[in-house]
Design an enzyme around this catalytic site. Structure first.
Site, mmCIF file in Angstrom:
data_model
loop_
_atom_site.group_PDB
_atom_site.id
_atom_site.type_symbol
_atom_site.label_atom_id
_atom_site.label_comp_id
_atom_site.label_asym_id
_atom_site.label_seq_id
_atom_site.Cartn_x
_atom_site.Cartn_y
_atom_site.Cartn_z
ATOM 1 N N GLN A 127 0.870 -1.004 0.129
ATOM 2 C CA GLN A 127 -0.112 0.021 -0.222
ATOM 3 C C GLN A 127 1.041 1.061 0.189
ATOM 4 O O GLN A 127 1.451 1.389 1.026
ATOM 5 C CB GLN A 127 -1.039 -0.003 1.199
ATOM 6 C CG GLN A 127 -1.550 1.275 1.450
ATOM 7 C CD GLN A 127 -2.583 1.606 0.293
ATOM 8 O OE1 GLN A 127 -3.249 0.599 -0.188
ATOM 9 N NE2 GLN A 127 -2.740 2.894 -0.114
ATOM 10 N N GLY A 259 -10.777 0.836 2.133
ATOM 11 C CA GLY A 259 -11.811 0.039 1.408
ATOM 12 C C GLY A 259 -11.512 -0.523 0.161
ATOM 13 O O GLY A 259 -11.757 -1.451 -0.257
ATOM 14 N N GLU A 262 -7.157 2.371 -5.567
ATOM 15 C CA GLU A 262 -7.342 2.527 -7.016
ATOM 16 C C GLU A 262 -5.908 2.137 -7.899
ATOM 17 O O GLU A 262 -5.860 2.789 -8.976
ATOM 18 C CB GLU A 262 -7.706 4.004 -7.468
ATOM 19 C CG GLU A 262 -6.794 4.966 -7.189
ATOM 20 C CD GLU A 262 -6.895 5.646 -5.634
ATOM 21 O OE1 GLU A 262 -7.301 5.028 -4.945
ATOM 22 O OE2 GLU A 262 -6.335 6.827 -5.643
ATOM 23 N N HIS A 286 -16.158 3.951 -6.692
ATOM 24 C CA HIS A 286 -15.463 4.962 -6.623
ATOM 25 C C HIS A 286 -14.106 4.630 -6.868
ATOM 26 O O HIS A 286 -13.304 5.406 -7.694
ATOM 27 C CB HIS A 286 -15.169 5.027 -5.112
ATOM 28 C CG HIS A 286 -14.209 6.007 -4.273
ATOM 29 N ND1 HIS A 286 -14.548 7.364 -3.972
ATOM 30 C CD2 HIS A 286 -12.740 5.986 -4.173
ATOM 31 C CE1 HIS A 286 -13.362 7.857 -3.642
ATOM 32 N NE2 HIS A 286 -12.564 7.041 -3.732
ATOM 33 N N GLU A 287 -13.528 3.213 -6.786
ATOM 34 C CA GLU A 287 -12.164 3.010 -7.203
ATOM 35 C C GLU A 287 -12.163 3.026 -8.784
ATOM 36 O O GLU A 287 -11.148 3.606 -9.665
ATOM 37 C CB GLU A 287 -11.649 1.685 -6.898
ATOM 38 C CG GLU A 287 -11.702 1.342 -5.209
ATOM 39 C CD GLU A 287 -11.014 2.567 -4.632
ATOM 40 O OE1 GLU A 287 -10.022 3.171 -4.959
ATOM 41 O OE2 GLU A 287 -11.416 2.997 -3.438
ATOM 42 N N HIS A 290 -11.688 6.536 -10.096
ATOM 43 C CA HIS A 290 -10.304 7.039 -10.057
ATOM 44 C C HIS A 290 -9.379 6.784 -11.244
ATOM 45 O O HIS A 290 -8.309 7.450 -11.424
ATOM 46 C CB HIS A 290 -9.485 6.332 -8.807
ATOM 47 C CG HIS A 290 -9.562 7.010 -7.623
ATOM 48 N ND1 HIS A 290 -9.488 8.333 -7.448
ATOM 49 C CD2 HIS A 290 -9.946 6.442 -6.392
ATOM 50 C CE1 HIS A 290 -9.451 8.499 -6.245
ATOM 51 N NE2 HIS A 290 -9.949 7.541 -5.440
ATOM 52 N N GLU A 309 -9.598 13.203 -4.717
ATOM 53 C CA GLU A 309 -10.660 12.476 -3.736
ATOM 54 C C GLU A 309 -12.217 13.181 -3.724
ATOM 55 O O GLU A 309 -13.125 12.683 -3.934
ATOM 56 C CB GLU A 309 -10.194 12.198 -2.551
ATOM 57 C CG GLU A 309 -9.013 11.152 -2.093
ATOM 58 C CD GLU A 309 -9.334 9.857 -2.766
ATOM 59 O OE1 GLU A 309 -10.547 9.470 -2.917
ATOM 60 O OE2 GLU A 309 -8.107 9.066 -2.929
ATOM 61 N N ASP A 366 -0.423 11.008 6.383
ATOM 62 C CA ASP A 366 -1.365 9.890 6.969
ATOM 63 C C ASP A 366 -1.836 10.274 7.999
ATOM 64 O O ASP A 366 -3.228 9.985 8.599
ATOM 65 C CB ASP A 366 -0.533 8.421 7.414
ATOM 66 C CG ASP A 366 -0.304 7.615 6.253
ATOM 67 O OD1 ASP A 366 -0.944 7.575 5.366
ATOM 68 O OD2 ASP A 366 0.975 7.028 6.203
ATOM 69 N N TYR A 374 -12.355 14.233 0.591
ATOM 70 C CA TYR A 374 -13.536 13.398 -0.040
ATOM 71 C C TYR A 374 -14.896 14.305 -0.145
ATOM 72 O O TYR A 374 -15.133 14.631 -1.129
ATOM 73 C CB TYR A 374 -13.570 12.103 0.614
ATOM 74 C CG TYR A 374 -12.503 11.024 0.645
ATOM 75 C CD1 TYR A 374 -12.658 10.070 -0.277
ATOM 76 C CD2 TYR A 374 -11.387 11.198 1.321
ATOM 77 C CE1 TYR A 374 -11.668 9.081 0.041
ATOM 78 C CE2 TYR A 374 -10.346 10.268 1.534
ATOM 79 C CZ TYR A 374 -10.366 9.077 0.619
ATOM 80 O OH TYR A 374 -9.272 8.204 0.449
#
Ligand SMILES: [Zn+2]
Length: 592
Positions: A127, A259, A262, A286-287, A290, A309, A366, A374
């Site tokens: 990630q 969740g 992308e 959503h993804e 993107h 976002e 982060d 968003y």
């Protein structure tokens, strides 16, 4: 020297890499990648080059044809990691770095077999957002630099590797392992580099869409996401042809902290989306969105994260509206409103983190992460859409995609573009109040539907004794129940909790949005019958969206606070590093 991104050592006076060639050996025993990366510049360069690295052990730096190159690692910065300084000879076209990843690499989570569905083989996933690619590969780790890449990943026999790239063959190696090759011809920002290795199976959903998961889950995943091709078609209707060739998805083990992510050509998804009734596919919308907003037109740094976002949330609800109608979209906006209010409350003492155009020097992205870019961002986009009208706005969006495709841009570049194409629109919606001022402007758009208003009124009248009728209980769709639970007062009694559970059968829900909303209410009410289920969910699922409210609700009372600490101690080793940090920060707000 000019550093355009406060989260990278990239110096804009130095050349940008154009392409990476990666070789990664996956060592599950040592929990380490043995890596070689070749950075290609596409022209002759020389002199000082600064790269980002975090926790990497650099073994050698070579320029092919010239031999070893002098290099040095600066002292570590807690957020940025270490600057890797190279001194490249004249005529350098590419530079090769061999290295190993560190034990604390934030980009990588190494799972034991017990943490997977099949429980027979280990699993690795990456990630890289927000700024973790540097813990996996030394690079210019800023979205300002975009690179194509090719990769060769060697894994133990029996395991499969996938990446955010197209497959380019695989074969057994002489030493009994297996090598997978990938190629990503289009230039991507480093945070979209992605790798997963595990016992994987796949199922085709359409000629260009496939879902990957552990064999135990692949059938359920294929059913849940069966309609993805329809969704891609609807998105293309809005934004133009899908730009990345394939749209594949990978369902990860439950410790995946988000969740979805992308990653181009291979969206990563949490298994908590497998509700069994296709009720949580908004995350896929959503993804998928993107693919245009974020991956094609990208924020220049995390200070402009709302460009990724905000547009994507707006696009996600636009797609949902086409697929499922105005009511479904209005429910989506209502869920978003709740998330936005929670985030504004969380940052009430840090108002600088509630503006869209952020200033993040010295701040870990982060820690700045929340629903604000968003949902506040999506409200600015929706306000512009309402101001100029849907058709004109859609034409504007297509122009925007064309003008900035495969580039990374700032809020200021966006505003100049709007000013040129939609003169006066920014001022008409008071865009400055979204971009530079904390909180949400009073003029921000509201979203209504008859059903949403019915749910709101019913929930608000809970304390007066209003309850859903048997007919409502039987007919509500999952999203309606979720919104209702979100709007019910937070201070329920034990009897209230028992009523809800009995009438909606909440404890056994497979839809995690409903389940976690319910468990959060129950935790805040110290409703003991829910404790075993709370423990089970927190031990299994590492999605930050669920950990934050659940641990937060448990933290409110002495007895449940002890329960929260006990569960965290047991669950923590299985959580991703990002999730662990979030829970620790939630629990430290409460007295010991
Ligand atoms: Zn997103």
């Amino acid at each position: 020297m000019h550093r355009p991104d406060p989260h990278s050592y990239y110096d804009a006076s130095q050349p940008k890499a154009r392409r990476l060639r990666l070789k990664l050996g996956v060592d599950f025993g040592a929990k380490r990648l043995d890596g070689e990366v070749i950075l290609e510049f596409g022209r002759e360069i020389s002199g000082v080059l600064h790269l980002d690295s975090k926790g990497l052990e650099i073994l050698s730096v070579q320029v092919p044809g010239h031999g070893p190159v002098p290099w040095a690692l600066d002292a570590a910065d807690a957020i940025l990691g270490q600057r890797l300084c190279l001194d490249l000879p004249a005529g350098t076209i590419e530079v090769a770095i061999t290295y190993r990843t560190g034990a604390e690499a934030m980009a990588l989570q190494w799972l034991e077999p017990e943490q997977t569905e099949g429980k027979v083989a280990p699993y690795l996933f990456s990630q890289c957002q927000q700024i973790h690619a540097r813990s996996m590969v030394p690079c210019q780790d800023t979205p300002v630099v975009r690179v194509a890449y090719q990769a060769e990943v060697t894994v133990p026999a029996g395991l499969t590797a996938v990446m955010s790239a197209g497959p380019a063959g695989d074969e057994a190696t002489a030493d009994g392992r297996h090598v997978y090759r990938f190629t990503m011809p289009q230039p991507i920002p480093s945070y979209l580099l992605a790798l997963a290795v595990g016992r994987l199976a796949s199922c085709d959903l359409s000629p260009r869409a496939r879902v990957w998961a552990e064999p135990e889950l692949v059938e359920a995943a294929a059913w849940e996401f069966a309609h993805v091709e329809d969704m891609i078609g609807k998105a293309e209707g809005l934004f133009g042809p899908y730009p990345w060739d394939r749209y594949d998805m990978l369902v990860l083990p439950p410790s995946f902290p988000y969740g979805g992510m992308e990653n181009p050509r291979m969206t990563f998804l949490t298994p908590t989306l497998l509700a069994g009734d296709r009720s949580l596919v908004d995350v896929v919308a959503h993804e998928l969105a993107h693919s245009w907003t974020g991956n094609l037109v990208t924020n220049a740094s995390m200070e402009h994260f709302w460009l990724n976002e905000g547009f994507t949330v707006w696009a996600e609800r636009r797609i949902l509206r086409i697929l499922h109608g105005d009511d479904a979209a209005a429910l989506g906006w209502a869920m978003g409103q709740k998330a936005l209010e929670d985030s504004l409350a969380r940052f009430q003492n840090e108002p600088h983190l509630t503006v869209l155009r952020m200033h993040l020097a010295g701040i870990d992205p982060d820690d700045a992460f929340s629903s604000i870019p968003y949902e506040k961002g999506a409200r600015l986009v929706a306000a512009l859409e309402r101001e100029v009208g849907e058709e004109r706005f859609l034409r504007f969006i297509r122009d925007y995609m064309d003008a900035f495709r495969f580039t990374s841009i700032t809020t200021e570049q966006f505003c100049s573009f709007v000013e040129a194409k939609l003169p006066g629109a920014l001022e008409a919606v008071n865009a400055r109040a979204y971009l530079d001022k904390p909180g949400l402007p009073d003029t921000s758009p509201e979203f209504h539907s008859v059903q949403l208003d019915t749910l709101s009124v019913l929930a608000e009248r809970w304390s007066d004794g209003a309850r859903p009728s048997a007919q409502q209980i039987a007919s509500w769709k999952p999203a309606e129940l979720q919104v209702y639970l979100q709007k019910v007062p937070r201070n329920l009694s034990q009897a209230d909790c028992a009523w809800l559970d009995e009438h909606f059968q909440l404890m056994g829900r497979g839809n995690h949005e409903i389940l976690v909303e319910w468990l959060t209410l129950a935790a805040a009410a110290e409703y003991e019958p829910a404790f075993p289920r709370i423990r089970e969910v927190l031990l299994r699922v590492g999605r930050m969206k669920y950990l934050r409210p659940l641990y937060g609700a448990l933290g409110q009372h002495t007895r449940t606070r002890a329960l929260a600490r006990e569960i965290f101690a047991a669950a923590s080793p299985g959580y991703h590093g990002l999730s662990r940090r979030v829970v620790a920060s939630v629990l430290e707000q409460y007295p010991a």
